[in-house]
Motif scaffolding. Structure first.
Motif, short mmCIF file in Angstrom:
data_model
loop_
_atom_site.label_atom_id
_atom_site.label_comp_id
_atom_site.label_asym_id
_atom_site.label_seq_id
_atom_site.Cartn_x
_atom_site.Cartn_y
_atom_site.Cartn_z
N GLU A 211 -4.28 10.51 -4.03
CA GLU A 211 -4.46 11.54 -5.05
C GLU A 211 -3.24 12.42 -5.03
N ARG A 212 -2.75 12.48 -3.70
CA ARG A 212 -1.62 13.53 -3.56
C ARG A 212 -0.25 12.67 -3.41
N VAL A 213 -0.34 11.34 -3.49
CA VAL A 213 0.84 10.61 -3.72
C VAL A 213 1.77 11.15 -5.15
N ARG A 214 2.97 11.48 -5.00
CA ARG A 214 3.51 11.78 -6.43
C ARG A 214 4.22 10.62 -7.02
N SER A 215 4.48 9.62 -6.62
CA SER A 215 4.81 8.36 -7.26
C SER A 215 3.86 7.50 -7.81
N ASP A 216 4.09 6.59 -8.31
CA ASP A 216 3.09 5.54 -8.71
C ASP A 216 2.65 4.71 -7.61
N PHE A 217 1.44 4.16 -7.61
CA PHE A 217 1.04 3.35 -6.69
C PHE A 217 0.01 2.31 -7.18
N VAL A 218 -0.29 1.33 -6.14
CA VAL A 218 -1.25 0.24 -6.38
C VAL A 218 -2.03 0.09 -5.07
N ALA A 219 -3.20 0.07 -4.91
CA ALA A 219 -3.97 0.23 -3.68
C ALA A 219 -4.91 -1.07 -3.66
N PHE A 220 -4.91 -1.76 -2.56
CA PHE A 220 -5.88 -2.99 -2.45
C PHE A 220 -6.68 -2.67 -1.00
N ILE A 221 -8.02 -2.33 -1.40
CA ILE A 221 -8.89 -1.76 -0.35
C ILE A 221 -10.02 -2.65 -0.09
N ASN A 222 -9.80 -3.17 1.13
CA ASN A 222 -10.89 -4.30 1.74
C ASN A 222 -11.88 -3.47 2.99
N LEU A 223 -13.12 -3.33 2.43
CA LEU A 223 -13.83 -2.38 3.14
C LEU A 223 -14.50 -3.32 4.38
N ALA A 224 -15.02 -2.89 5.49
CA ALA A 224 -15.33 -3.66 6.69
C ALA A 224 -16.69 -4.41 6.32
N LYS A 225 -17.58 -3.97 5.37
CA LYS A 225 -18.76 -4.61 4.84
C LYS A 225 -18.39 -6.05 3.98
N ASP A 226 -16.98 -6.16 3.35
CA ASP A 226 -16.78 -6.99 2.53
C ASP A 226 -16.41 -8.38 3.35
N PRO A 227 -16.56 -9.51 2.57
CA PRO A 227 -16.33 -10.90 3.21
C PRO A 227 -14.82 -10.86 3.95
N VAL A 228 -15.00 -11.46 5.07
CA VAL A 228 -13.88 -11.85 5.86
C VAL A 228 -12.63 -12.22 5.14
N VAL A 229 -12.89 -13.42 4.20
CA VAL A 229 -11.94 -13.73 3.62
C VAL A 229 -10.99 -13.12 2.67
N GLU A 230 -11.47 -12.11 2.23
CA GLU A 230 -11.05 -11.20 1.26
C GLU A 230 -9.84 -10.25 2.15
N ARG A 231 -10.16 -10.03 3.41
CA ARG A 231 -9.08 -9.30 4.22
C ARG A 231 -7.94 -10.30 4.50
N LEU A 232 -8.10 -11.64 4.19
CA LEU A 232 -6.87 -12.58 4.43
C LEU A 232 -6.00 -12.60 2.97
N LEU A 233 -6.83 -12.14 1.81
CA LEU A 233 -6.30 -12.21 0.57
C LEU A 233 -5.70 -11.14 0.09
N ALA A 234 -5.96 -9.98 0.53
CA ALA A 234 -5.61 -8.58 0.01
C ALA A 234 -4.46 -8.55 0.28
N PRO A 235 -3.58 -8.75 1.24
CA PRO A 235 -2.23 -8.65 1.64
C PRO A 235 -1.31 -9.53 0.81
N ARG A 236 -1.87 -10.77 0.51
CA ARG A 236 -1.40 -11.77 -0.52
C ARG A 236 -1.14 -11.07 -1.74
N TYR A 237 -2.13 -10.52 -2.21
CA TYR A 237 -2.21 -9.88 -3.58
C TYR A 237 -1.19 -8.74 -3.70
#
Length: 450
Positions: A211-237
Protein backbone atom coordinates in the motif's frame (compact mmCIF):
# COMPACT_ATOMS: atom_id res chain seq x y z
CA UNK A 1 -21.19 -27.53 -36.10
CA UNK A 2 -17.54 -26.52 -35.71
CA UNK A 3 -17.61 -27.64 -32.09
CA UNK A 4 -18.81 -31.06 -33.19
CA UNK A 5 -15.86 -31.46 -35.56
CA UNK A 6 -13.25 -30.22 -33.05
CA UNK A 7 -11.03 -32.94 -31.61
CA UNK A 8 -11.99 -33.94 -28.12
CA UNK A 9 -9.34 -34.10 -25.38
CA UNK A 10 -8.29 -37.62 -24.55
CA UNK A 11 -9.65 -38.96 -21.26
CA UNK A 12 -7.87 -41.73 -19.38
CA UNK A 13 -8.75 -43.77 -16.33
CA UNK A 14 -5.63 -45.94 -16.23
CA UNK A 15 -4.16 -44.43 -13.07
CA UNK A 16 -1.32 -46.61 -11.85
CA UNK A 17 -0.64 -44.87 -8.53
CA UNK A 18 -1.24 -41.68 -6.56
CA UNK A 19 1.58 -40.37 -4.38
CA UNK A 20 0.63 -37.11 -2.72
CA UNK A 21 0.56 -34.42 -5.44
CA UNK A 22 1.83 -36.89 -8.10
CA UNK A 23 -0.18 -39.19 -10.35
CA UNK A 24 1.21 -41.95 -12.56
CA UNK A 25 -0.96 -42.63 -15.63
CA UNK A 26 -0.43 -45.60 -17.96
CA UNK A 27 -1.31 -46.32 -21.60
CA UNK A 28 -0.87 -42.72 -22.72
CA UNK A 29 -0.43 -42.50 -26.49
CA UNK A 30 0.23 -38.78 -26.95
CA UNK A 31 1.55 -36.32 -24.36
CA UNK A 32 4.22 -33.64 -24.12
CA UNK A 33 6.36 -32.19 -21.38
CA UNK A 34 4.67 -29.36 -19.50
CA UNK A 35 1.25 -30.18 -20.94
CA UNK A 36 -1.68 -29.03 -18.84
CA UNK A 37 -4.13 -31.74 -17.85
CA UNK A 38 -7.51 -31.60 -16.14
CA UNK A 39 -7.97 -34.03 -13.28
CA UNK A 40 -11.60 -34.94 -12.58
CA UNK A 41 -12.37 -36.14 -9.05
CA UNK A 42 -15.04 -38.76 -8.25
CA UNK A 43 -17.40 -36.00 -7.04
CA UNK A 44 -17.09 -34.15 -10.36
CA UNK A 45 -14.91 -31.16 -9.45
CA UNK A 46 -11.73 -30.55 -11.44
CA UNK A 47 -8.21 -29.34 -10.75
CA UNK A 48 -5.30 -28.70 -13.08
CA UNK A 49 -2.15 -30.75 -13.38
CA UNK A 50 1.08 -30.62 -15.36
CA UNK A 51 3.06 -33.34 -17.10
CA UNK A 52 6.46 -33.68 -15.45
CA UNK A 53 7.91 -36.80 -17.03
CA UNK A 54 7.18 -39.22 -19.87
CA UNK A 55 8.57 -42.78 -19.95
CA UNK A 56 7.25 -44.89 -22.82
CA UNK A 57 3.48 -44.97 -22.27
CA UNK A 58 3.63 -43.89 -18.60
CA UNK A 59 3.22 -40.23 -17.69
CA UNK A 60 3.97 -38.53 -14.37
CA UNK A 61 1.53 -35.71 -13.58
CA UNK A 62 1.85 -33.11 -10.86
CA UNK A 63 -1.46 -32.01 -9.33
CA UNK A 64 -1.77 -28.23 -8.98
CA UNK A 65 -3.97 -28.02 -5.93
CA UNK A 66 -5.26 -30.37 -3.27
CA UNK A 67 -5.06 -34.04 -4.26
CA UNK A 68 -7.15 -35.34 -1.36
CA UNK A 69 -10.17 -37.29 -2.60
CA UNK A 70 -8.55 -38.76 -5.70
CA UNK A 71 -9.52 -42.33 -6.42
CA UNK A 72 -7.71 -44.63 -8.83
CA UNK A 73 -10.92 -46.32 -9.97
CA UNK A 74 -13.27 -43.35 -10.33
CA UNK A 75 -10.98 -40.41 -11.18
CA UNK A 76 -9.95 -39.56 -14.71
CA UNK A 77 -7.32 -37.43 -16.42
CA UNK A 78 -8.04 -35.21 -19.43
CA UNK A 79 -5.09 -34.20 -21.64
CA UNK A 80 -5.61 -30.74 -23.18
CA UNK A 81 -2.59 -30.57 -25.56
CA UNK A 82 -1.60 -27.09 -24.26
CA UNK A 83 1.25 -25.99 -21.98
CA UNK A 84 0.89 -23.93 -18.81
CA UNK A 85 0.21 -20.33 -19.75
CA UNK A 86 -0.24 -17.03 -17.95
CA UNK A 87 -2.85 -14.38 -18.82
CA UNK A 88 -1.21 -11.08 -19.75
CA UNK A 89 -2.61 -7.57 -19.85
CA UNK A 90 -1.86 -4.13 -18.43
CA UNK A 91 -4.88 -4.75 -16.20
CA UNK A 92 -2.56 -6.94 -14.12
CA UNK A 93 -1.03 -3.81 -12.59
CA UNK A 94 -1.79 -3.02 -8.94
CA UNK A 95 -3.40 -6.42 -8.43
CA UNK A 96 -2.68 -9.24 -5.98
CA UNK A 97 -2.92 -12.88 -7.06
CA UNK A 98 -2.38 -16.28 -5.53
CA UNK A 99 0.13 -18.91 -6.56
CA UNK A 100 -2.21 -20.17 -9.32
CA UNK A 101 -2.95 -16.66 -10.62
CA UNK A 102 -6.32 -16.45 -8.87
CA UNK A 103 -7.27 -12.95 -7.59
CA UNK A 104 -6.77 -12.34 -3.86
CA UNK A 105 -7.93 -8.70 -3.79
CA UNK A 106 -11.70 -9.37 -4.07
CA UNK A 107 -11.72 -8.04 -7.63
CA UNK A 108 -12.83 -10.01 -10.69
CA UNK A 109 -10.28 -11.63 -12.95
CA UNK A 110 -9.19 -9.32 -15.76
CA UNK A 111 -9.72 -10.10 -19.43
CA UNK A 112 -6.29 -11.05 -20.84
CA UNK A 113 -4.97 -9.50 -24.03
CA UNK A 114 -3.01 -12.65 -24.74
CA UNK A 115 -1.59 -15.76 -23.10
CA UNK A 116 2.08 -16.72 -22.79
CA UNK A 117 3.81 -19.92 -21.73
CA UNK A 118 5.24 -19.68 -18.20
CA UNK A 119 8.39 -21.49 -19.34
CA UNK A 120 9.61 -18.20 -20.81
CA UNK A 121 11.26 -17.38 -24.10
CA UNK A 122 14.82 -18.34 -25.10
CA UNK A 123 17.34 -15.56 -24.64
CA UNK A 124 20.76 -15.33 -26.21
CA UNK A 125 23.17 -14.22 -23.44
CA UNK A 126 25.40 -12.59 -26.06
CA UNK A 127 22.54 -10.25 -27.01
CA UNK A 128 22.25 -8.91 -23.47
CA UNK A 129 23.03 -5.23 -23.11
CA UNK A 130 25.83 -4.45 -20.71
CA UNK A 131 24.37 -3.71 -17.25
CA UNK A 132 25.34 -0.18 -16.28
CA UNK A 133 22.41 1.87 -14.94
CA UNK A 134 22.18 1.85 -11.17
CA UNK A 135 19.09 0.98 -9.11
CA UNK A 136 18.84 2.67 -5.73
CA UNK A 137 17.49 0.35 -3.05
CA UNK A 138 17.79 2.80 -0.15
CA UNK A 139 20.25 0.57 1.74
CA UNK A 140 23.80 1.86 2.12
CA UNK A 141 25.40 -1.58 2.17
CA UNK A 142 23.82 -2.36 -1.22
CA UNK A 143 23.98 0.99 -2.98
CA UNK A 144 27.44 1.87 -1.76
CA UNK A 145 29.19 -1.50 -1.78
CA UNK A 146 27.17 -4.03 -3.85
CA UNK A 147 25.48 -1.80 -6.37
CA UNK A 148 22.42 -3.27 -8.07
CA UNK A 149 22.13 -2.39 -11.75
CA UNK A 150 19.61 -2.98 -14.49
CA UNK A 151 19.72 -6.50 -15.84
CA UNK A 152 21.48 -7.99 -12.82
CA UNK A 153 20.34 -9.94 -9.78
CA UNK A 154 21.05 -9.52 -6.09
CA UNK A 155 20.55 -12.62 -3.92
CA UNK A 156 20.37 -11.73 -0.24
CA UNK A 157 21.27 -14.53 2.16
CA UNK A 158 20.19 -14.47 5.76
CA UNK A 159 19.57 -16.72 8.76
CA UNK A 160 16.53 -17.51 10.87
CA UNK A 161 15.74 -14.70 13.29
CA UNK A 162 17.32 -11.94 11.21
CA UNK A 163 15.19 -9.18 9.65
CA UNK A 164 15.00 -10.44 6.08
CA UNK A 165 11.30 -9.55 5.97
CA UNK A 166 12.04 -5.91 6.78
CA UNK A 167 14.80 -5.80 4.18
CA UNK A 168 12.51 -7.20 1.48
CA UNK A 169 9.82 -4.68 2.45
CA UNK A 170 12.37 -1.85 2.35
CA UNK A 171 13.49 -2.83 -1.15
CA UNK A 172 9.86 -3.05 -2.26
CA UNK A 173 9.05 0.38 -0.94
CA UNK A 174 12.20 2.33 -1.78
CA UNK A 175 13.96 0.74 -4.77
CA UNK A 176 13.83 2.66 -8.02
CA UNK A 177 16.03 3.43 -10.99
CA UNK A 178 18.68 6.09 -10.61
CA UNK A 179 16.90 8.32 -13.14
CA UNK A 180 13.65 8.03 -11.18
CA UNK A 181 15.47 8.66 -7.90
CA UNK A 182 16.93 11.91 -9.23
CA UNK A 183 13.51 13.21 -10.25
CA UNK A 184 11.61 11.71 -7.32
CA UNK A 185 9.28 9.94 -9.72
CA UNK A 186 8.61 6.26 -10.29
CA UNK A 187 5.91 6.35 -12.94
CA UNK A 188 7.80 4.11 -15.34
CA UNK A 189 8.74 1.46 -12.81
CA UNK A 190 6.86 -1.69 -11.87
CA UNK A 191 7.58 -3.94 -8.90
CA UNK A 192 6.70 -7.62 -9.35
CA UNK A 193 6.58 -9.15 -5.90
CA UNK A 194 6.48 -12.92 -5.38
CA UNK A 195 6.08 -14.18 -1.81
CA UNK A 196 6.34 -17.89 -1.09
CA UNK A 197 5.08 -19.82 1.95
CA UNK A 198 3.90 -16.82 3.97
CA UNK A 199 2.20 -17.06 7.33
CA UNK A 200 -0.89 -14.90 7.79
CA UNK A 201 0.92 -12.24 9.84
CA UNK A 202 3.62 -12.01 7.15
CA UNK A 203 0.94 -11.65 4.49
CA UNK A 204 -0.64 -8.77 6.44
CA UNK A 205 2.78 -7.14 6.81
CA UNK A 206 3.52 -7.25 3.08
CA UNK A 207 0.03 -6.03 2.19
CA UNK A 208 0.67 -2.92 4.26
CA UNK A 209 4.02 -2.50 2.51
CA UNK A 210 2.45 -2.75 -0.95
CA UNK A 211 0.00 0.00 0.00
CA UNK A 212 2.99 2.32 0.53
CA UNK A 213 4.70 1.47 -2.78
CA UNK A 214 4.61 4.57 -4.99
CA UNK A 215 5.15 2.77 -8.29
CA UNK A 216 2.87 0.21 -9.94
CA UNK A 217 3.12 -3.35 -8.64
CA UNK A 218 1.97 -6.90 -9.29
CA UNK A 219 1.96 -9.32 -6.35
CA UNK A 220 1.83 -13.11 -6.31
CA UNK A 221 1.24 -14.42 -2.79
CA UNK A 222 1.56 -18.08 -1.81
CA UNK A 223 0.53 -18.79 1.77
CA UNK A 224 1.91 -21.60 3.90
CA UNK A 225 -1.49 -23.33 3.86
CA UNK A 226 -1.64 -23.35 0.04
CA UNK A 227 -0.65 -26.41 -2.00
CA UNK A 228 3.08 -26.97 -2.30
CA UNK A 229 2.94 -27.05 -6.09
CA UNK A 230 1.71 -23.45 -6.20
CA UNK A 231 4.97 -22.48 -4.50
CA UNK A 232 6.78 -23.68 -7.61
CA UNK A 233 4.38 -21.96 -10.00
CA UNK A 234 4.29 -18.49 -8.43
CA UNK A 235 7.85 -17.48 -9.47
CA UNK A 236 7.19 -18.64 -13.01
CA UNK A 237 4.03 -16.54 -13.21
CA UNK A 238 5.85 -13.55 -11.75
CA UNK A 239 8.74 -13.75 -14.20
CA UNK A 240 6.37 -14.23 -17.15
CA UNK A 241 4.48 -11.07 -16.18
CA UNK A 242 7.79 -9.25 -15.69
CA UNK A 243 9.00 -10.20 -19.16
CA UNK A 244 5.71 -9.02 -20.66
CA UNK A 245 5.85 -5.65 -18.91
CA UNK A 246 9.56 -5.10 -19.67
CA UNK A 247 9.94 -6.35 -23.22
CA UNK A 248 6.50 -5.63 -24.65
CA UNK A 249 5.26 -2.65 -22.64
CA UNK A 250 8.61 -0.89 -22.19
CA UNK A 251 8.36 -0.64 -18.40
CA UNK A 252 11.21 -0.79 -15.91
CA UNK A 253 10.63 -3.93 -13.84
CA UNK A 254 12.07 -4.94 -10.50
CA UNK A 255 11.30 -8.49 -9.39
CA UNK A 256 11.51 -9.28 -5.67
CA UNK A 257 11.10 -12.91 -4.62
CA UNK A 258 11.03 -14.08 -1.02
CA UNK A 259 11.54 -16.62 0.54
CA UNK A 260 13.53 -18.90 -1.76
CA UNK A 261 14.09 -21.30 1.11
CA UNK A 262 10.38 -22.17 0.93
CA UNK A 263 10.73 -22.66 -2.82
CA UNK A 264 13.56 -25.12 -2.28
CA UNK A 265 11.61 -26.93 0.45
CA UNK A 266 8.70 -27.35 -1.98
CA UNK A 267 11.06 -28.59 -4.65
CA UNK A 268 12.56 -31.10 -2.23
CA UNK A 269 9.10 -32.32 -1.17
CA UNK A 270 8.07 -32.94 -4.76
CA UNK A 271 11.39 -34.62 -5.55
CA UNK A 272 10.98 -36.91 -2.56
CA UNK A 273 7.50 -37.89 -3.73
CA UNK A 274 8.99 -38.69 -7.15
CA UNK A 275 11.61 -40.86 -5.39
CA UNK A 276 14.44 -38.93 -7.02
CA UNK A 277 18.02 -39.02 -5.81
CA UNK A 278 19.73 -35.62 -5.60
CA UNK A 279 22.76 -35.23 -7.81
CA UNK A 280 25.97 -33.27 -7.45
CA UNK A 281 26.59 -32.21 -3.88
CA UNK A 282 23.22 -33.23 -2.45
CA UNK A 283 19.77 -31.76 -2.12
CA UNK A 284 21.09 -28.27 -1.28
CA UNK A 285 22.98 -28.06 -4.56
CA UNK A 286 20.01 -29.50 -6.48
CA UNK A 287 17.60 -26.96 -4.99
CA UNK A 288 20.01 -24.08 -5.56
CA UNK A 289 20.64 -24.93 -9.19
CA UNK A 290 16.95 -25.46 -9.95
CA UNK A 291 15.90 -22.22 -8.27
CA UNK A 292 18.75 -20.41 -10.03
CA UNK A 293 17.47 -21.58 -13.42
CA UNK A 294 14.02 -20.29 -12.50
CA UNK A 295 15.29 -16.91 -11.34
CA UNK A 296 17.64 -16.48 -14.31
CA UNK A 297 14.76 -16.44 -16.77
CA UNK A 298 14.43 -12.67 -17.02
CA UNK A 299 16.99 -11.22 -19.36
CA UNK A 300 18.73 -7.88 -19.35
CA UNK A 301 17.51 -5.11 -21.58
CA UNK A 302 17.21 -1.36 -21.48
CA UNK A 303 13.71 -1.79 -20.09
CA UNK A 304 14.43 -4.45 -17.48
CA UNK A 305 15.17 -2.81 -14.17
CA UNK A 306 16.83 -5.86 -12.67
CA UNK A 307 16.02 -8.34 -9.96
CA UNK A 308 16.37 -8.51 -6.24
CA UNK A 309 15.86 -11.85 -4.59
CA UNK A 310 15.48 -12.27 -0.88
CA UNK A 311 16.48 -15.60 0.59
CA UNK A 312 14.76 -15.20 3.93
CA UNK A 313 16.68 -17.98 5.68
CA UNK A 314 19.88 -19.55 4.47
CA UNK A 315 22.37 -21.78 6.18
CA UNK A 316 25.00 -19.60 7.81
CA UNK A 317 27.78 -21.40 5.99
CA UNK A 318 25.90 -21.50 2.70
CA UNK A 319 27.65 -21.59 -0.64
CA UNK A 320 27.12 -19.53 -3.74
CA UNK A 321 26.69 -21.20 -7.09
CA UNK A 322 27.85 -18.94 -9.93
CA UNK A 323 25.64 -17.80 -12.75
CA UNK A 324 26.21 -18.50 -16.42
CA UNK A 325 24.03 -15.57 -17.52
CA UNK A 326 26.13 -12.71 -16.20
CA UNK A 327 27.74 -11.48 -12.99
CA UNK A 328 26.03 -12.24 -9.70
CA UNK A 329 25.58 -9.67 -6.96
CA UNK A 330 25.64 -11.53 -3.68
CA UNK A 331 25.29 -9.94 -0.29
CA UNK A 332 25.29 -11.96 2.93
CA UNK A 333 23.07 -9.93 5.21
CA UNK A 334 23.86 -10.95 8.74
CA UNK A 335 24.91 -14.43 7.62
CA UNK A 336 27.97 -14.59 9.84
CA UNK A 337 29.44 -18.09 9.82
CA UNK A 338 30.54 -17.78 13.42
CA UNK A 339 27.86 -15.72 15.12
CA UNK A 340 24.79 -14.86 13.01
CA UNK A 341 22.61 -14.27 16.08
CA UNK A 342 25.26 -12.10 17.68
CA UNK A 343 25.16 -9.82 14.66
CA UNK A 344 21.42 -9.45 15.08
CA UNK A 345 21.87 -8.80 18.78
CA UNK A 346 23.97 -5.76 17.82
CA UNK A 347 20.86 -4.36 16.11
CA UNK A 348 21.92 -5.31 12.60
CA UNK A 349 18.53 -4.15 11.36
CA UNK A 350 19.59 -3.26 7.84
CA UNK A 351 23.17 -4.40 7.45
CA UNK A 352 25.29 -7.37 6.64
CA UNK A 353 28.60 -9.13 6.69
CA UNK A 354 30.06 -6.71 4.20
CA UNK A 355 33.56 -8.16 4.08
CA UNK A 356 32.21 -11.62 3.20
CA UNK A 357 30.16 -10.34 0.28
CA UNK A 358 30.95 -11.60 -3.21
CA UNK A 359 30.62 -9.00 -5.94
CA UNK A 360 31.73 -8.83 -9.53
CA UNK A 361 33.01 -5.56 -10.96
CA UNK A 362 30.28 -3.08 -10.10
CA UNK A 363 29.19 -1.57 -13.38
CA UNK A 364 26.77 0.67 -11.53
CA UNK A 365 29.41 2.56 -9.57
CA UNK A 366 31.71 3.44 -12.41
CA UNK A 367 32.61 7.03 -13.08
CA UNK A 368 29.72 8.86 -14.64
CA UNK A 369 27.11 6.37 -13.39
CA UNK A 370 26.81 7.65 -9.82
CA UNK A 371 29.69 9.79 -8.56
CA UNK A 372 33.34 9.86 -9.53
CA UNK A 373 34.44 8.93 -6.01
CA UNK A 374 32.07 5.99 -5.64
CA UNK A 375 34.54 3.26 -6.58
CA UNK A 376 37.38 4.72 -4.47
CA UNK A 377 35.16 5.06 -1.40
CA UNK A 378 33.77 1.54 -1.76
CA UNK A 379 37.26 0.05 -2.10
CA UNK A 380 38.50 1.95 0.94
CA UNK A 381 35.54 0.85 3.06
CA UNK A 382 36.01 -2.78 2.03
CA UNK A 383 39.74 -2.77 2.73
CA UNK A 384 39.71 -1.07 6.12
CA UNK A 385 36.61 -2.83 7.40
CA UNK A 386 38.12 -6.19 6.46
CA UNK A 387 41.27 -5.26 8.39
CA UNK A 388 39.22 -4.28 11.42
CA UNK A 389 37.27 -7.53 11.38
CA UNK A 390 40.44 -9.59 11.16
CA UNK A 391 41.90 -7.72 14.12
CA UNK A 392 38.88 -8.65 16.23
CA UNK A 393 40.22 -12.20 16.33
CA UNK A 394 43.56 -10.94 17.63
CA UNK A 395 41.74 -8.78 20.17
CA UNK A 396 39.99 -11.86 21.54
CA UNK A 397 43.40 -13.44 22.20
CA UNK A 398 45.69 -10.66 23.42
CA UNK A 399 43.14 -8.08 24.51
CA UNK A 400 42.78 -4.49 23.34
CA UNK A 401 45.53 -3.27 25.66
CA UNK A 402 48.09 -5.53 23.99
CA UNK A 403 47.47 -4.11 20.52
CA UNK A 404 49.18 -1.22 18.78
CA UNK A 405 47.60 2.19 18.31
CA UNK A 406 47.15 1.49 14.58
CA UNK A 407 45.32 -1.78 15.32
CA UNK A 408 43.05 -0.08 17.84
CA UNK A 409 42.26 2.60 15.26
CA UNK A 410 41.16 -0.07 12.77
CA UNK A 411 39.00 -1.72 15.45
CA UNK A 412 37.34 1.62 16.18
CA UNK A 413 36.77 2.17 12.47
CA UNK A 414 35.07 -1.23 12.06
CA UNK A 415 32.77 -0.46 15.00
CA UNK A 416 31.95 3.00 13.65
CA UNK A 417 31.33 1.62 10.17
CA UNK A 418 28.79 -0.89 11.48
CA UNK A 419 27.16 1.68 13.75
CA UNK A 420 26.89 4.55 11.26
CA UNK A 421 26.73 2.94 7.80
CA UNK A 422 25.37 -0.54 8.29
CA UNK A 423 22.86 0.02 11.10
CA UNK A 424 20.65 2.49 9.28
CA UNK A 425 17.29 1.19 10.55
CA UNK A 426 14.22 1.73 8.37
CA UNK A 427 15.16 5.16 6.99
CA UNK A 428 15.94 5.36 3.29
CA UNK A 429 19.31 6.72 2.19
CA UNK A 430 20.04 8.02 -1.25
CA UNK A 431 23.32 7.15 -2.91
CA UNK A 432 24.67 10.68 -2.42
CA UNK A 433 23.92 10.56 1.32
CA UNK A 434 25.60 7.15 1.57
CA UNK A 435 28.73 8.37 -0.19
CA UNK A 436 28.86 11.56 1.88
CA UNK A 437 28.63 9.57 5.12
CA UNK A 438 31.30 7.14 3.90
CA UNK A 439 33.69 9.96 3.00
CA UNK A 440 33.15 11.67 6.36
CA UNK A 441 33.82 8.39 8.21
CA UNK A 442 37.05 7.71 6.33
CA UNK A 443 38.26 11.28 6.84
CA UNK A 444 37.52 11.11 10.57
CA UNK A 445 39.83 8.16 10.95
CA UNK A 446 42.44 9.49 8.51
CA UNK A 447 41.93 6.61 6.10
CA UNK A 448 40.86 8.44 2.95
CA UNK A 449 43.43 7.86 0.23
CA UNK A 450 45.50 5.55 2.40
Amino acid sequence: MGAMNAPEPSQLRDLRSIQGPLIFVEKVIEARMGEVVSIVFPDGHEVEGEVLRIERDTVLIQVIGDSRGLDMDHSRVVFTDVVKRAPLSLAVLNRTFGGSFQPLDDLPMFVPERWAAVSGLPLNPVARERPQEMIETGFSTIDGLNTLVKGQKLPIFSCAGLPSREIAAGILEHARARSDADTGQGAGSVVVFVALGLAHHEYAYYRQTLERVRSDFVAFINLAKDPVVERLLAPRYGLTVAEYLAFEQGRDVLVVITDMTNYCDALREVSTAREELPGGEGIQATCTRTSHRCMSALGASSSALGRSRCYGRHHAGGRHYPSNTGPDWVHHRGADRAQPRAASARHLSAGGRVAESVAAHAAGNRQGRTREDHRDLANALYMHYASGRDLRRLEAIVGREGMSDEDRRMLDFADAFEREIVHQGTARRGIDQTLDMSRALLERFGLLGS
